[in-house]
Motif scaffolding. Structure first.
Motif, short mmCIF file in Angstrom:
data_model
loop_
_atom_site.label_atom_id
_atom_site.label_comp_id
_atom_site.label_asym_id
_atom_site.label_seq_id
_atom_site.Cartn_x
_atom_site.Cartn_y
_atom_site.Cartn_z
N ARG A 438 0.81 -1.22 0.00
CA ARG A 438 0.00 0.00 0.00
C ARG A 438 0.85 1.27 0.00
NH1 ARG A 438 -2.73 -2.74 4.26
NH2 ARG A 438 -1.68 -1.33 5.73
N GLY A 439 2.16 1.12 0.23
CA GLY A 439 3.02 2.29 0.33
C GLY A 439 3.03 2.91 1.71
N ASP A 440 2.48 2.21 2.72
CA ASP A 440 2.46 2.75 4.07
C ASP A 440 3.85 2.82 4.69
OD1 ASP A 440 -0.25 2.95 3.84
OD2 ASP A 440 -0.73 1.22 5.12
N ASN A 441 4.80 2.15 4.05
CA ASN A 441 6.18 2.17 4.55
C ASN A 441 6.86 3.50 4.34
OD1 ASN A 441 5.95 1.27 1.72
ND2 ASN A 441 8.19 1.39 1.75
N VAL A 442 6.36 4.32 3.41
CA VAL A 442 7.02 5.60 3.09
C VAL A 442 6.95 6.52 4.31
CG1 VAL A 442 7.00 7.64 1.63
CG2 VAL A 442 6.59 5.39 0.64
N LEU A 443 8.11 6.98 4.75
CA LEU A 443 8.20 7.84 5.93
C LEU A 443 8.12 9.31 5.55
CD1 LEU A 443 8.87 8.06 9.02
CD2 LEU A 443 11.27 8.21 8.34
N GLY A 444 8.85 9.69 4.51
CA GLY A 444 8.89 11.09 4.11
C GLY A 444 10.09 11.33 3.22
N ARG A 445 10.41 12.59 3.02
CA ARG A 445 11.47 12.99 2.09
C ARG A 445 12.60 13.70 2.85
NH1 ARG A 445 11.53 13.84 -3.54
NH2 ARG A 445 10.08 12.08 -3.50
N LEU A 446 13.82 13.40 2.47
CA LEU A 446 14.96 14.11 3.05
C LEU A 446 14.81 15.60 2.82
CD1 LEU A 446 17.77 13.85 4.39
CD2 LEU A 446 18.73 13.72 2.09
N TRP A 447 15.03 16.40 3.86
CA TRP A 447 14.84 17.86 3.76
C TRP A 447 16.16 18.60 3.64
CZ3 TRP A 447 14.95 22.03 7.72
CH2 TRP A 447 14.42 23.24 7.23
N VAL A 448 17.12 18.24 4.47
CA VAL A 448 18.42 18.90 4.45
C VAL A 448 19.44 17.93 5.04
CG1 VAL A 448 18.05 20.00 6.69
CG2 VAL A 448 19.71 20.98 5.11
N SER A 449 20.71 18.00 4.54
CA SER A 449 21.73 17.05 4.99
C SER A 449 23.09 17.72 4.99
CB SER A 449 21.73 15.83 4.08
OG SER A 449 22.50 14.78 4.62
N SER A 450 23.93 17.34 5.95
CA SER A 450 25.20 18.04 6.17
C SER A 450 26.28 17.71 5.16
CB SER A 450 25.74 17.69 7.57
OG SER A 450 26.07 16.31 7.64
N GLY A 451 26.22 16.51 4.54
CA GLY A 451 27.39 16.04 3.80
C GLY A 451 28.49 15.63 4.75
N PHE A 452 29.68 15.39 4.22
CA PHE A 452 30.80 14.94 5.04
C PHE A 452 31.86 16.02 5.27
CE2 PHE A 452 30.03 10.30 3.70
CZ PHE A 452 29.47 9.99 4.92
N GLY A 453 31.67 17.18 4.70
CA GLY A 453 32.75 18.17 4.72
C GLY A 453 32.79 19.08 5.92
N ARG A 454 31.83 18.97 6.82
CA ARG A 454 31.71 19.95 7.90
C ARG A 454 32.35 19.41 9.19
NH1 ARG A 454 28.41 23.78 6.04
NH2 ARG A 454 27.94 24.65 8.10
N ARG A 455 32.92 20.33 9.97
CA ARG A 455 33.55 19.99 11.25
C ARG A 455 33.15 21.00 12.31
NH1 ARG A 455 38.17 16.52 10.44
NH2 ARG A 455 37.48 15.08 8.80
N THR A 456 33.21 20.59 13.56
CA THR A 456 32.98 21.50 14.67
C THR A 456 34.24 22.32 14.92
OG1 THR A 456 33.84 20.07 16.42
CG2 THR A 456 31.57 19.68 15.70
N PRO A 457 34.17 23.38 15.72
CA PRO A 457 35.39 24.13 16.08
C PRO A 457 36.45 23.25 16.73
CG PRO A 457 33.44 25.41 16.62
CD PRO A 457 32.96 24.05 16.22
N ALA A 458 36.03 22.15 17.36
CA ALA A 458 36.98 21.23 18.01
C ALA A 458 37.42 20.11 17.07
CB ALA A 458 36.35 20.64 19.27
N ASN A 459 37.12 20.24 15.75
CA ASN A 459 37.53 19.28 14.73
C ASN A 459 36.85 17.92 14.88
OD1 ASN A 459 38.94 18.55 12.35
ND2 ASN A 459 40.51 17.52 13.55
#
Length: 631
Positions: A438-459
């Motif tokens: 029935r398609g009841d498994n569908v949760l939703g759509r990705l809205w925003v994602s960080s990727g792998f390139g980001r770091r905190t100030p503490a690396n």
């Protein structure tokens, strides 16, 4: 007790099976039936050249027809050969050795456990050659020259259980640890056998005592499987000398092959047949599928993934960590989203592909120019939402395991279930199949994602994603109930009772950055469910394979370790949020590592305030506020 440095694995990890290892250099004393090479490293000698540890051992040799007729003779003759070489009181057996969770990698092996002594390297090599020749001759006489039986002799140090725990707080060591791990890394990079192969440098208590307070504080170094183990001894000597010069000769050193793993579940075929009972249990859903999806549920991309050999595979699964509410400059009312990891949602992007590796399926390096490649580098803003496919819950990995288990129950014989039970299994299968149809498994759509390139100030790595969950499926941040904690034998060490079945709370001043060493923390994940761990104030340095192509280098991460023998997290728990004993959110779990021979390892967690701040930064402040959902 004394903790020795062990050198595990082989210098040729790309040799994935017995046939490919035949091409290794062979001794002129080798068998006339087939050439074979020898692995000879500390605590371990074998032929043909051995695969890296860890390897699982089973006693099922049914795939070798007629083997039972010569089993006793092989054991007896091997024991005589070992005795003739002065190897006393060995444990000898015929087993299958295989890569963990890679059931097709099994190789029949004459497996010996014996005491390692000063001359063992030379003595064991001679014994291995003689036993190997005898095995080849026997298989030739049996008319099965195609069956290649390996020989492996190991010391007890490579079979005994190890126990791991956090290192108690020591202000002097806490202050010195950053300089210590930097010097260890410099030494590793200065030797050809270990250069560019480091995957983690951690400080843990590691040893053979179940009372972990007796185990020594250990600098744990893991190297990828391309590192040449035969070149490790001078590296180890140099690092131990450095530790002495630093004034920390009390620290032990342990080096082994291992990697830091993202905790999305490995891509595996939907079958019970070749998996351990605990894996099957954790991937089988016994309860009814529900429309409402709460904190801790399993999620995955709502599509299959095709491997390079054209085999269709399940996408990896992760955890819906929790629900958050967000205000934006264009939409100042609170809107609810689900928080998880970026690496959990990667199969949603075009460009995601798999390759068939020696240990099963592994994600391929994304092709430059694909959506996945661009997202890894730069993340995905809300304006690119349509570039990703839907997510689902339950994941099709768990769904397929569940249906497979029901099929096995429906086909069960000796004894055959009652007609009533069979009808119940069939009705359950029909309901769960219809849920997906029935398609009841569908949760939703990705809205925003960080990727792998980001770091905190503490690396520290930033690895997060937000999902726009369909209104009909939005749930709550419900913490584990008292029954949940009892189910996983967490009672005395659990959180405060008033959190049982209550809602996840805002951070409210508590932080992983200021937490005292040994503080208990908690999480609920899709794989290991409710669990308790302890916080360490010694950060490991980590290199993770998924983002290696981006050349971002080392990161410094917060370490949480399971309490006692219990693991805090495992594959499938990626994206789970971590909370304190009062139910206040403090972190987002994304990865971890399990040293060999241990029942549990450690998890890596990003402080939640860094995640929330980076979500706002990523949006160029278009996201004006973010909080834990309370509804």
């Amino acid at each position: 007790m004394s903790h020795q440095v062990s050198y595990t694995g082989i210098p040729t990890p790309s040799s994935s099976n017995a046939r490919s290892r035949r091409t290794q250099a062979s001794s002129e004393e080798d068998s006339p039936f087939r050439p074979f090479g020898i692995s000879n490293v500390k605590f371990r000698v074998g032929a043909p050249p051995l695969r890296p540890l860890p390897l699982d051992t089973s006693y099922d040799l049914s795939q070798i027809e007629g083997f039972h007729t010569i089993y006793s003779d092989l054991i007896h003759e091997a024991s005589k050969i070992l005795s003739s070489h002065g190897i006393l009181d060995p444990e000898v057996d015929m087993v299958t050795r295989k890569v963990p969770e890679a059931p097709t990698t099994g190789e029949p092996t004459l497996f010996v456990v014996a005491k390692w002594e000063e001359e063992s390297a030379k003595v064991w090599e001679r014994a291995v050659k003689e036993i190997k020749r005898h095995l080849d001759e026997k298989m030739f006489a049996l008319g099965r020259p195609d069956v290649d039986i390996c020989v492996e002799i190991v010391a007890p140090e490579l079979t005994m259980d190890k126990y791991i725990s956090i290192v108690p707080n020591n202000p002097s060591l806490v202050e010195a640890w950053p300089a210590i791990k930097d010097q260890v890394y410099r030494r590793l990079e200065s030797f050809s056998s270990t250069k560019s192969t480091v995957t983690a440098i951690s400080l843990v208590q590691l040893g053979y005592s179940q009372n972990t307070s007796y185990n020594p504080a250990t600098v744990y170094v893991s190297l990828d499987y391309n590192s040449d183990e035969t070149g490790w001894p001078p590296v180890v000597a140099a690092i131990e000398n450095d530790l002495a010069l630093f004034g920390w000769s009390s620290l032990k050193l342990h080096v082994e092959h291992n990697v830091v793993q993202n905790y999305s579940f490995e891509l595996v075929p939907p079958s019970d047949d070749n998996h351990t009972p605990d894996v099957v249990s954790s991937l089988t859903i016994e309860h009814e599928y529900t429309q409402i999806v709460n904190m801790g549920a399993d999620i995955s991309a709502a599509r299959y993934v095709v491997r390079d050999d054209q085999e269709r595979r399940n996408p990896s699964l992760g955890t819906l960590g929790c629900y958050v509410e967000i205000k934006t400059s264009s939409k100042p009312t609170w809107t609810q989203y689900a928080l998880t990891n970026h690496h959990v949602v990667r199969p949603c992007f075009d460009g995601f592909s798999l390759i068939k590796g020696k240990n099963g399926s592994v994600p391929d390096v994304p092709v430059k120019g694909t959506t996945l490649f661009k997202t890894g580098l730069h993340g995905m803003p809300p304006s690119k939402q349509d570039s990703a496919v839907d997510l689902e819950s339950p994941s099709r990995l768990k769904h397929n395991f569940t249906i497979n288990r029901l099929n096995l129950r429906l086909g069960q014989r000796n004894p055959t279930p009652s007609a009533e039970r069979l009808a119940g299994f069939q009705e359950q299968k029909d309901r769960k199949t219809a849920f997906f149809d029935r398609g009841d498994n569908v949760l939703g759509r990705l809205w925003v994602s960080s990727g792998f390139g980001r770091r905190t100030p503490a690396n520290s790595r930033l690895d997060w994603a937000l999902i726009a969950v369909n209104a009909t499926r939005q749930g709550q941040n419900i913490l584990p109930s008292e029954a949940d904690w009892k189910k996983y034998d967490v009672t005395i060490d659990g959180p405060w009772e008033y959190t049982f079945g209550a809602l996840l709370q805002p951070q409210a001043g508590v932080s992983l950055k200021t937490m005292s060493a040994g503080t208990k923390v908690f999480k609920v994940g899709a794989r290991t469910q409710a669990s308790v761990g302890t916080y360490s104030n010694y950060k490991p340095n980590c290199w993770i394979a998924d983002d290696k192509y981006m050349k971002r280098g080392v990161s410094s991460e917060v370490l949480v370790m399971g309490l006692g023998k219990e693991e805090f997290a495992n594959r499938g728990d990626s994206g789970a949020v971590v909370f304190d004993e009062q139910g206040r959110v403090i972190g987002l779990l994304f990865s971890g590592q399990k040293p060999q021979q241990t029942n549990s390892g450690y998890a890596l967690v990003t402080p939640i305030e860094d995640v929330f701040q980076d979500i706002k930064n990523f949006s160029n402040q278009a996201i004006t506020d973010i909080r834990i959902a309370q509804g």
